[in-house]
Design a protein around this motif. Structure first.
Motif, PDB file in Angstrom:
ATOM      1  N   VAL A 189      22.576  -1.032  -3.820  1.00 60.61           N
ATOM      2  CA  VAL A 189      23.356  -1.121  -2.591  1.00 60.61           C
ATOM      3  C   VAL A 189      23.518  -2.608  -2.268  1.00 60.61           C
ATOM      4  O   VAL A 189      22.524  -3.298  -2.017  1.00 60.61           O
ATOM      5  N   THR A 190      24.735  -3.091  -2.275  1.00 59.16           N
ATOM      6  CA  THR A 190      25.011  -4.521  -2.102  1.00 59.16           C
ATOM      7  C   THR A 190      25.900  -4.733  -0.890  1.00 59.16           C
ATOM      8  O   THR A 190      26.939  -4.068  -0.742  1.00 59.16           O
ATOM      9  N   VAL A 191      25.485  -5.652  -0.033  1.00 56.65           N
ATOM     10  CA  VAL A 191      26.284  -6.073   1.113  1.00 56.65           C
ATOM     11  C   VAL A 191      26.689  -7.519   0.875  1.00 56.65           C
ATOM     12  O   VAL A 191      25.832  -8.406   0.823  1.00 56.65           O
ATOM     13  N   GLU A 192      27.982  -7.754   0.713  1.00 57.77           N
ATOM     14  CA  GLU A 192      28.499  -9.090   0.430  1.00 57.77           C
ATOM     15  C   GLU A 192      29.333  -9.569   1.603  1.00 57.77           C
ATOM     16  O   GLU A 192      30.226  -8.858   2.076  1.00 57.77           O
ATOM     17  N   PRO A 362      28.274 -18.329   8.344  1.00 61.57           N
ATOM     18  CA  PRO A 362      29.475 -19.137   8.096  1.00 61.57           C
ATOM     19  C   PRO A 362      29.220 -20.373   7.251  1.00 61.57           C
ATOM     20  O   PRO A 362      30.155 -20.932   6.690  1.00 61.57           O
ATOM     21  N   GLN A 363      27.957 -20.815   7.125  1.00 59.60           N
ATOM     22  CA  GLN A 363      27.663 -22.006   6.314  1.00 59.60           C
ATOM     23  C   GLN A 363      27.723 -21.715   4.814  1.00 59.60           C
ATOM     24  O   GLN A 363      27.744 -22.647   4.010  1.00 59.60           O
ATOM     25  N   LEU A 364      27.733 -20.447   4.435  1.00 64.71           N
ATOM     26  CA  LEU A 364      27.700 -20.070   3.028  1.00 64.71           C
ATOM     27  C   LEU A 364      29.076 -19.590   2.577  1.00 64.71           C
ATOM     28  O   LEU A 364      29.775 -18.889   3.320  1.00 64.71           O
ATOM     29  N   LEU A 365      29.451 -19.967   1.355  1.00 68.49           N
ATOM     30  CA  LEU A 365      30.707 -19.466   0.805  1.00 68.49           C
ATOM     31  C   LEU A 365      30.645 -17.958   0.587  1.00 68.49           C
ATOM     32  O   LEU A 365      31.596 -17.234   0.883  1.00 68.49           O
ATOM     33  N   ARG A 366      29.525 -17.500   0.070  1.00 68.02           N
ATOM     34  CA  ARG A 366      29.322 -16.074  -0.148  1.00 68.02           C
ATOM     35  C   ARG A 366      27.830 -15.778  -0.041  1.00 68.02           C
ATOM     36  O   ARG A 366      27.000 -16.641  -0.345  1.00 68.02           O
ATOM     37  N   LYS A 367      27.523 -14.565   0.378  1.00 69.87           N
ATOM     38  CA  LYS A 367      26.132 -14.119   0.402  1.00 69.87           C
ATOM     39  C   LYS A 367      26.097 -12.649   0.011  1.00 69.87           C
ATOM     40  O   LYS A 367      26.851 -11.833   0.550  1.00 69.87           O
ATOM     41  N   ARG A 368      25.236 -12.339  -0.948  1.00 68.56           N
ATOM     42  CA  ARG A 368      25.060 -10.956  -1.383  1.00 68.56           C
ATOM     43  C   ARG A 368      23.607 -10.555  -1.228  1.00 68.56           C
ATOM     44  O   ARG A 368      22.708 -11.268  -1.697  1.00 68.56           O
ATOM     45  N   VAL A 369      23.395  -9.435  -0.590  1.00 69.13           N
ATOM     46  CA  VAL A 369      22.062  -8.853  -0.440  1.00 69.13           C
ATOM     47  C   VAL A 369      22.088  -7.506  -1.153  1.00 69.13           C
ATOM     48  O   VAL A 369      22.848  -6.613  -0.774  1.00 69.13           O
ATOM     49  N   SER A 370      21.275  -7.374  -2.192  1.00 72.75           N
ATOM     50  CA  SER A 370      21.262  -6.159  -3.001  1.00 72.75           C
ATOM     51  C   SER A 370      19.899  -5.488  -2.906  1.00 72.75           C
ATOM     52  O   SER A 370      18.873  -6.126  -3.166  1.00 72.75           O
ATOM     53  N   LEU A 371      19.906  -4.233  -2.514  1.00 69.19           N
ATOM     54  CA  LEU A 371      18.711  -3.388  -2.574  1.00 69.19           C
ATOM     55  C   LEU A 371      18.841  -2.527  -3.817  1.00 69.19           C
ATOM     56  O   LEU A 371      19.768  -1.716  -3.934  1.00 69.19           O
ATOM     57  N   ILE A 372      17.949  -2.720  -4.763  1.00 68.25           N
ATOM     58  CA  ILE A 372      18.040  -2.073  -6.068  1.00 68.25           C
ATOM     59  C   ILE A 372      16.974  -0.993  -6.158  1.00 68.25           C
ATOM     60  O   ILE A 372      15.776  -1.265  -5.979  1.00 68.25           O
ATOM     61  N   TYR A 373      17.411   0.223  -6.429  1.00 68.99           N
ATOM     62  CA  TYR A 373      16.521   1.377  -6.530  1.00 68.99           C
ATOM     63  C   TYR A 373      16.533   1.892  -7.964  1.00 68.99           C
ATOM     64  O   TYR A 373      17.594   2.026  -8.579  1.00 68.99           O
ATOM     65  N   ARG A 374      15.354   2.190  -8.478  1.00 69.72           N
ATOM     66  CA  ARG A 374      15.220   2.812  -9.796  1.00 69.72           C
ATOM     67  C   ARG A 374      14.372   4.069  -9.616  1.00 69.72           C
ATOM     68  O   ARG A 374      13.143   3.999  -9.488  1.00 69.72           O
ATOM     69  N   VAL A 427      10.785   6.258  -5.727  1.00 68.11           N
ATOM     70  CA  VAL A 427      11.670   5.256  -6.334  1.00 68.11           C
ATOM     71  C   VAL A 427      10.989   3.900  -6.310  1.00 68.11           C
ATOM     72  O   VAL A 427      10.185   3.598  -5.422  1.00 68.11           O
ATOM     73  N   ARG A 428      11.281   3.101  -7.314  1.00 66.44           N
ATOM     74  CA  ARG A 428      10.943   1.686  -7.293  1.00 66.44           C
ATOM     75  C   ARG A 428      12.096   0.952  -6.619  1.00 66.44           C
ATOM     76  O   ARG A 428      13.261   1.308  -6.803  1.00 66.44           O
ATOM     77  N   PHE A 429      11.794  -0.095  -5.881  1.00 60.04           N
ATOM     78  CA  PHE A 429      12.874  -0.833  -5.239  1.00 60.04           C
ATOM     79  C   PHE A 429      12.529  -2.308  -5.175  1.00 60.04           C
ATOM     80  O   PHE A 429      11.354  -2.697  -5.209  1.00 60.04           O
TER      81      PHE A 429
END
Length: 490
Positions: A189-192, A362-374, A427-429
């Motif tokens: 799950v990624t929020v960009e 706003p100081q960042l060109l892009r930011k991605r936060v990913s929650l990874i579940y296995r 799940v592992r996360f």
């Protein structure tokens, strides 16, 4: 990991937690395998006494050289793993594997294909009928097939706490169902978030403005278009589902497996929508290519937003050049740093704990936060929770007086076993955070921003030293499963 909810209390928000990091039973922090190696070396040292005292001492010294790196822990990894990672980075750098150049000046490829793990990746277009044409990213070396769903979350503003609790419950049920999904190896799950230049608003206004509109209305809309982008941001939420070939169907071609993955999507839509995902739509190949291209070359974001009909191909979605350093990754017009979760929040958290971590900056060109579940399969889950309970009980009883953390870990392991027996999934996360800026000098500011956001989320993050390129790719909608590609096991 499993999560549990505190008993309902009308005067308090519902709390969540009970995740734990599995620790195998062993002595002196060596774990099960390390403890067996220690006993084996001790026995070998005793046997060498029959040869000579010098041979026994040499055996003991060699054993200590092996066991000490196994006993030392650095951010959850053994000293041996840390040294192996350092050696792998040095070897790759000496072979100039940290450099990438594509296009006409490259000796490797005439196109701008993706670097590193994604160099051999392909994208297939599948017709589903219900959802239209969707894109499936294929990584041939690992035989992974990834389809990405774009969500339009409803947010939590002006939403009752009971509705938020219901969404979290639906998300927990959706994650639990992933363990029963055949062939699923990972869900990300990624929020960009990116600063919005306002081009989409201007395009929408120009396309919908009536020629007969009054002059005053035109002036008001034009003023809105000029002023609105100043403090706005674009937030995109994606859910990437990665499948692998079933063990008994290794003969399937890439095209057949892509069609099979696409056929499973309708069963996953409703669960995401009920969890607050809003409208859920699979991403088409064009959208996937644009998302990857903008990540590797953030300077093209405005051009991509202004020209939605621009024809891009997967073979040209990569950067012209890229250079991986120990703690950052330079790619075309951007410089990125990726952090990974070292430790989950201690104690309980609430439904809005991660909100500030995913909010735009706003100081960042892009930011991605990913929650990874296995997810674990139901059979693996049953074995895992029982083994964790035995290991936690051993670690708590091997000392004359157990610490509070040992007792809390034992309680969490026992509760996880009870919940798994009641039908809960395991799940592992982990969490990956990628911040992109325009120059190396701005990385310090990006680090301060991410550190402050992580502190508010009660997360412990550290830069992914020596693996910046791989973890950067793992936050994209490409289905990179990091443990499969890792040269140093963890």
């Amino acid at each position: 990991m499993t999560t549990t909810a505190a008993p309902p209390n009308p005067s308090q928000q519902r709390a969540y937690g009970n995740w734990r990091r599995g620790v195998s039973a062993g002595l002196f922090g060596l774990g099960t395998i390390g403890t067996l190696i220690m006993f084996g070396l001790a026995l070998l040292t005793v046997l060498m006494l029959a040869v000579s005292l010098v041979a026994a001492l040499l055996t003991a010294l060699c054993g200590a050289a092996v066991l000490v790196p196994l006993a030392i822990r650095v951010n959850g990894r053994t000293g041996l793993q840390v040294m192996a990672a350092r050696f792998a980075w040095w070897r790759g750098r000496s072979r100039r594997q940290h450099l990438y150049l594509s296009g006409v000046a490259s000796k490797v490829t005439q196109t701008h294909q993706l670097p590193g793990i994604l160099a051999r990746s392909q994208i297939y277009e599948v017709e589903t009928g219900r959802s239209g044409r969707i894109g499936v990213v294929v990584i041939p070396q690992s035989r992974h097939y990834t389809v990405t769903l774009r969500c339009y979350p409803e947010g939590m503003d002006l939403v009752d706490q009971s509705a938020i609790d219901a969404r979290v419950a639906h998300l927990a049920a959706w994650l639990s169902n992933l363990s029963r999904e055949p062939g699923l190896v990972q869900a990300a799950v990624t929020v960009e978030s990116t600063p919005d230049p306002g081009t989409r608003l201007a395009t929408e206004v120009n396309d919908t403005m009536s020629p007969q509109a009054p002059e005053l209305a035109r002036q008001v809309l034009q003023e809105v278009v000029r002023s609105y982008p100043a403090g706005s941001a674009t937030v995109e939420t994606r859910v990437s589902l990665t499948y692998t070939l079933p063990p008994n169907r290794r003969q399937l071609s890439h095209e057949d497996m892509c069609r099979e993955v696409a056929a499973r999507l309708p069963n996953l839509h409703s669960g995401l929508s009920a969890a607050g995902g809003g409208g859920v739509r699979p991403m088409m190949p064009r959208s996937l290519v644009r998302a990857v291209r903008a990540a590797y070359d953030p300077g093209t974001s405005i051009e991509l937003s202004r020209t939605p009909d621009l024809d891009l191909t997967w073979e040209n979605a990569g950067p012209v050049s890229a250079r991986e350093s120990w703690d950052y990754y330079r790619h075309d017009s951007g410089v990125s740093r990726t952090w990974g979760m070292v430790e989950a929040p201690r104690g309980v958290t609430f439904a809005n704990t991660f909100a500030r971590l995913t909010d735009p900056d706003p100081q960042l060109l892009r930011k991605r936060v990913s929650l990874i579940y296995r997810p674990y399969s139901p059979a693996e889950s049953a074995k895992l929770v029982e083994a964790d309970k035995r290991d936690a009980r051993f670690n708590a009883t091997k000392k004359s007086q157990a610490t509070a953390r040992d007792l809390a870990d034992l309680n969490a392991a026992e509760q996880a076993a009870q919940e798994e027996a009641s039908g809960a999934g395991v799940v592992r996360f982990t969490v990956l955070v990628t911040a992109t800026v325009s120059s190396v000098e701005q990385l310090d500011e990006a680090t301060r921003i991410v550190d402050s956001r992580a502190a508010e989320a009660r997360l412990m993050l550290r830069p992914m030293y020596g693996a910046q390129a791989a973890t950067f790719a793992a936050t994209l909608p490409t289905g990179v499963v990091l443990p499969v590609h890792a040269t140093v096991p963890f």
